[in-house]
Design a protein around this motif. Structure first.
Motif, PDB file in Angstrom:
ATOM      1  N   GLN A 105     -21.050   4.964  12.968  1.00  0.00           N
ATOM      2  CA  GLN A 105     -20.725   4.354  11.673  1.00  0.00           C
ATOM      3  C   GLN A 105     -19.328   4.768  11.211  1.00  0.00           C
ATOM      4  OE1 GLN A 105     -24.132   5.713   9.398  1.00  0.00           O
ATOM      5  NE2 GLN A 105     -25.159   3.695   9.582  1.00  0.00           N
ATOM      6  N   GLY A 106     -18.946   5.978  11.525  1.00  0.00           N
ATOM      7  CA  GLY A 106     -17.590   6.427  11.190  1.00  0.00           C
ATOM      8  C   GLY A 106     -16.536   5.635  11.944  1.00  0.00           C
ATOM      9  N   GLN A 155     -29.674   3.004  16.313  1.00  0.00           N
ATOM     10  CA  GLN A 155     -30.783   2.939  15.364  1.00  0.00           C
ATOM     11  C   GLN A 155     -32.117   2.780  16.095  1.00  0.00           C
ATOM     12  OE1 GLN A 155     -29.398  -0.283  12.910  1.00  0.00           O
ATOM     13  NE2 GLN A 155     -28.603   1.103  11.311  1.00  0.00           N
ATOM     14  N   GLN A 177     -29.291  11.670  14.382  1.00  0.00           N
ATOM     15  CA  GLN A 177     -28.613  11.095  13.213  1.00  0.00           C
ATOM     16  C   GLN A 177     -27.104  11.270  13.326  1.00  0.00           C
ATOM     17  OE1 GLN A 177     -30.043   9.305  10.734  1.00  0.00           O
ATOM     18  NE2 GLN A 177     -27.943   8.916  10.022  1.00  0.00           N
ATOM     19  N   LYS A 178     -26.699  12.400  13.968  1.00  0.00           N
ATOM     20  CA  LYS A 178     -25.258  12.656  14.112  1.00  0.00           C
ATOM     21  C   LYS A 178     -24.610  11.581  14.985  1.00  0.00           C
ATOM     22  CE  LYS A 178     -21.877  16.097  15.550  1.00  0.00           C
ATOM     23  NZ  LYS A 178     -21.059  15.094  16.216  1.00  0.00           N
ATOM     24  N   GLN A 179     -25.296  11.170  16.022  1.00  0.00           N
ATOM     25  CA  GLN A 179     -24.764  10.126  16.881  1.00  0.00           C
ATOM     26  C   GLN A 179     -24.584   8.813  16.099  1.00  0.00           C
ATOM     27  OE1 GLN A 179     -27.867  10.480  19.878  1.00  0.00           O
ATOM     28  NE2 GLN A 179     -26.331  11.156  21.416  1.00  0.00           N
ATOM     29  N   LEU A 180     -25.561   8.509  15.257  1.00  0.00           N
ATOM     30  CA  LEU A 180     -25.458   7.304  14.415  1.00  0.00           C
ATOM     31  C   LEU A 180     -24.324   7.442  13.424  1.00  0.00           C
ATOM     32  CD1 LEU A 180     -26.516   4.560  13.503  1.00  0.00           C
ATOM     33  CD2 LEU A 180     -28.156   5.751  12.040  1.00  0.00           C
ATOM     34  N   ASP A 181     -24.164   8.626  12.836  1.00  0.00           N
ATOM     35  CA  ASP A 181     -23.073   8.845  11.879  1.00  0.00           C
ATOM     36  C   ASP A 181     -21.713   8.689  12.544  1.00  0.00           C
ATOM     37  OD1 ASP A 181     -24.931   9.295   9.921  1.00  0.00           O
ATOM     38  OD2 ASP A 181     -24.833  11.504  10.068  1.00  0.00           O
ATOM     39  N   ASP A 182     -21.611   9.164  13.789  1.00  0.00           N
ATOM     40  CA  ASP A 182     -20.327   9.036  14.502  1.00  0.00           C
ATOM     41  C   ASP A 182     -19.988   7.563  14.742  1.00  0.00           C
ATOM     42  OD1 ASP A 182     -20.090  11.769  14.578  1.00  0.00           O
ATOM     43  OD2 ASP A 182     -20.887  11.989  16.630  1.00  0.00           O
ATOM     44  N   LYS A 226     -24.134   0.646  17.050  1.00  0.00           N
ATOM     45  CA  LYS A 226     -24.893   1.078  15.872  1.00  0.00           C
ATOM     46  C   LYS A 226     -26.347   0.610  15.964  1.00  0.00           C
ATOM     47  CE  LYS A 226     -25.135   0.248  10.889  1.00  0.00           C
ATOM     48  NZ  LYS A 226     -24.546  -0.495   9.751  1.00  0.00           N
TER      49      LYS A 226
END
Length: 300
Positions: free
Chosen positions: A133-134, A116, A126-131, A112
């Motif tokens: 965080q998921g 960032q 942002q999608k990579q960061l969301d994945d 993460k």
């Protein structure tokens, strides 16, 4: 803890008036010696395997004098330790799962932070960061689930630890440790007898410092004060033996003179109880009559 029977003290007052009085009858008060007695009781149940106490023995504080059978307690403790080992083995499997998940969570947090930094450098999305965080959220959820499953095991282990502490306390209380320095007055039990919690084992009192309980009239009360030094006398053959005493307590309320006193007029008089500390040289015994002398009066 209790004082020597007050009834005996009162009933012996009449004897005191005659056996301890000098020819001139000028003593300021009459009474009997008493001591603070403590009854030592068993703090556990079982057979009294060792009990090294005899009436008249002088015991020191914290002296070990015996013990109650602890074999049943030791066996129960061993059984609890086996149960704890079995439950702990189950808990280790669950804890290993939590350790694996915590390692995954640590890796997820590292990814993460890296993502960032990449986004700030326009090298990530942002999608990579969301994945990432998921994935972290899923791992945290798995950890909570495993911890919930492990909670009953942890609580069971805690309960066993409490039971082990209770057993250790019972085993410790199976030792008979004398609480105060003093002389054994009465022995109630013998080795190999079965005792139960609260059953008296022996009675002890510190006889080095005795207390004389005397009764004085209201007119004498004004001349008495706490910590005042007085003279105490006991019978010593045809003469009287004197001791230094110190007033420790004066009653705040009056009481009627003991009924054993001969005349009705004397019985209806109000008197005050006074306690005087007297250092014992070995001659003073519980219940012995004595005289209180506030001033150094000369006997005839």
């Amino acid at each position: 803890m209790k004082k020597y029977n007050a009834i005996l003290t009162i009933s012996m007052s009449a004897t005191t008036l005659f056996s301890c009085s000098d020819a001139s009858g000028t003593a300021d008060g009459y009474g009997n010696f008493e001591a603070t007695e403590i009854t030592i009781s068993a703090e556990n149940n079982g057979k009294l395997l060792q009990f090294d106490v005899q009436e008249g023995d002088t015991l020191s504080k914290a002296q070990f004098i015996g013990y109650i059978d602890t074999i049943p307690l030791a066996l129960k403790r061993e059984q609890l330790q086996v149960s704890k080992a079995i439950i702990s083995s189950k808990s280790k499997g669950v804890l290993s799962q939590i350790n694996v998940l915590n390692a995954k969570l640590k890796t997820g947090n590292i990814n993460k932070d890296r993502m960032q930094h990449l986004i700030r450098d326009n090298a990530g999305t942002q999608k990579q960061l969301d994945d990432v965080q998921g994935e972290i959220a899923v791992i945290k959820s798995q950890i909570r689930s495993v911890e919930i499953q492990n909670a009953p095991v942890v609580n069971e282990l805690k309960a066993i630890d409490v039971q082990l502490k209770q057993l250790d306390d019972q085993i410790e209380k199976s030792k008979i440790i004398n609480p105060i320095a003093g002389t054994v007055l009465t022995k109630y039990m013998e080795p190999n007898e079965i005792v139960s919690f609260g059953k008296p084992l022996y009675k002890i009192a510190d006889l080095k410092m005795m207390q004389l309980r005397v009764y004085v009239s209201e007119t004498q009360l004004a001349s008495l004060k706490i910590d005042q030094e007085v003279t105490v006398k006991i019978d010593d053959g045809a003469a009287m033996k004197s001791y230094k005493g110190r007033i420790r307590w004066v009653a705040s309320e009056a009481e009627f003179t003991p009924k054993i006193i001969q005349t009705k007029e004397e019985r209806t008089a109000l008197v005050y109880a006074v306690k005087i500390d007297v250092e014992n040289d070995g001659r003073i015994k519980i219940g012995m009559p004595a005289e209180l002398w506030l001033k150094n009066k000369t006997q005839n």
